[in-house]
Design an enzyme around this catalytic site. Structure first.
Site, PDB file in Angstrom:
ATOM      1  N   GLY A  72       0.808  -1.218   0.000  1.00  0.00           N
ATOM      2  CA  GLY A  72       0.000   0.000   0.000  1.00  0.00           C
ATOM      3  C   GLY A  72       0.838   1.263   0.000  1.00  0.00           C
ATOM      4  N   CYS A  73       2.149   1.115   0.079  1.00  0.00           N
ATOM      5  CA  CYS A  73       3.026   2.282  -0.021  1.00  0.00           C
ATOM      6  C   CYS A  73       3.625   2.311  -1.420  1.00  0.00           C
ATOM      7  CB  CYS A  73       4.161   2.197   0.986  1.00  0.00           C
ATOM      8  SG  CYS A  73       3.598   2.314   2.671  1.00  0.00           S
TER       9      CYS A  73
END
Length: 168
Positions: A72-73
């Protein structure tokens, strides 16, 4: 004597992480909010974030594995938990300078806490210093992913400590 505040701030900033254990999660968040309120300008806040990121000790390449990579980064972020004496300690790193600063801030708040604290504590400093508004949506999501992962670790370690108590 209102200049005392500045000196206090300088002293606080160089505290070793282990000295921060005596502070509550809330106090550390207030301290961070105080540090950021010194800067009028967002460019200064960014510079400070980068400075914080640069002060983060480098992670051992051995732990830079997919297991510790935060999904998710956009940039790569590793968060490595270590559970000892009932507390969770985190190390972390990122290959992006601003994100590394965010990791440093987050670790300052969450490292060395009990699983119970981390599972439920509100981490409101992110909102309070205006990071949510000023970060790009992608970075904001990345930060949320880090917080989510920290909570997942907390819940997992909480279960471990509860089962240890039952067995002991």
């Amino acid at each position: 004597n209102h200049h005392g505040g500045d000196n206090e701030l300088k002293k606080m900033r160089h505290l070793r992480p282990e000295m921060q254990q005596s502070m509550t999660l809330e106090e550390i968040q207030q301290e961070i909010i105080g540090e950021f309120s010194v800067f009028e300008d967002w460019m200064d806040k960014y510079s400070y974030l980068i400075e914080l990121g640069n002060s983060l000790p480098a992670l051992d390449p051995v732990v830079k594995t997919p297991e510790y990579l935060i999904s998710g980064c956009q940039s790569r972020v590793w968060l490595v938990p270590e559970y000892r004496d009932g507390l969770i300690w985190f190390r972390g790193e990122s290959d992006a300078v601003i994100v590394k600063g965010l990791v440093a801030l987050l670790l300052r708040v969450v490292s060395g806490r009990t699983p119970e604290e981390l599972a439920s504590a509100p981490l409101h400093f992110i909102e309070a210093i205006g990071l949510s508004q000023h970060l790009s949506p992608v970075r904001s999501n990345g930060l949320l992913s880090m917080v989510k992962q920290i909570r997942l670790y907390a819940v997992a370690y909480k279960k471990i400590s509860q089962s240890n108590h039952q067995n002991g």
